[in-house]
Design a protein around this motif. Structure first.
Motif: not given
Length: 189
Positions: A94-108
């Motif tokens: 799983d990919v998790l983040a809290n309310r003040i965090s950001q994630v970018t997943l670039n699936l090539g």
């Protein structure tokens, strides 16, 4: 006691400069012996690039990425901003983040993600970008701010009955509901 696999953070203790934390692995094997996430990011902007690298969760963790606040930095300003670039790469968990965090997943090309993304709908921002030759197999519902897919039919997403909820105001999908392979749906929330 190990708490994480790869940890990317800014401690502000004077032992590191401020900037972007970077991690790259190509044709490698990473073994996480902890029960925590393979990648743990806090209080920094970070990027990781993976290509043809075997990721082993020897500690039994089901979390691939966790971006959150911790004891470093200023409270409510110490989340993370993490970009994961993957090519010819299997990603499980799983990919998790809290309310003040950001994630970018670039699936090539050749990247396969088997996991739920932001299943608890907590991330400040969650972006998923899929190349034509990438694949995403959901293991739970996903909440994304934005989803782009070079496969305009989304046939490279296997839902296994799970849904992807996207932010109508941040997406070019315009509030449409789209049926995904495996019985799930892509829909606005």
């Amino acid at each position: 006691m190990l708490r994480h696999g790869v940890m990317l953070y800014q401690s502000f203790s004077g032992d590191a400069g401020v900037g972007v934390a970077k991690f790259t692995a190509v044709d490698s094997k990473l073994t996480n012996m902890s029960a925590g996430p393979m990648f743990y990011i806090t209080n920094t902007t970070a990027t990781a690039s993976l290509k043809n690298t075997q990721l082993v969760q020897a500690g039994g963790s089901k979390t691939l990425v966790q971006v959150t606040s911790d004891r470093w930095g200023t409270t409510d300003k110490n989340g993370g901003d993490f970009t994961l670039d993957a090519e010819d790469q299997l990603l499980e968990g799983d990919v998790l983040a809290n309310r003040i965090s950001q994630v970018t997943l670039n699936l090539g090309e050749g990247a396969v993600l088997k996991g739920a993304v932001n299943p608890d709908n907590q991330a400040e921002k969650m972006t998923v970008n899929l190349a034509q030759g990438a694949k995403w197999e959901l293991t739970g519902d996903a909440y994304v701010t934005s989803l782009t897919d070079e496969d305009i039919n989304f046939s490279n997403i296997e839902s296994h009955g799970h849904n992807i909820y996207y932010d109508k105001s941040e997406s070019s999908l315009g509030g449409k509901t789209i049926k995904l392979p495996g019985g799930g749906k892509l829909m606005a929330h």
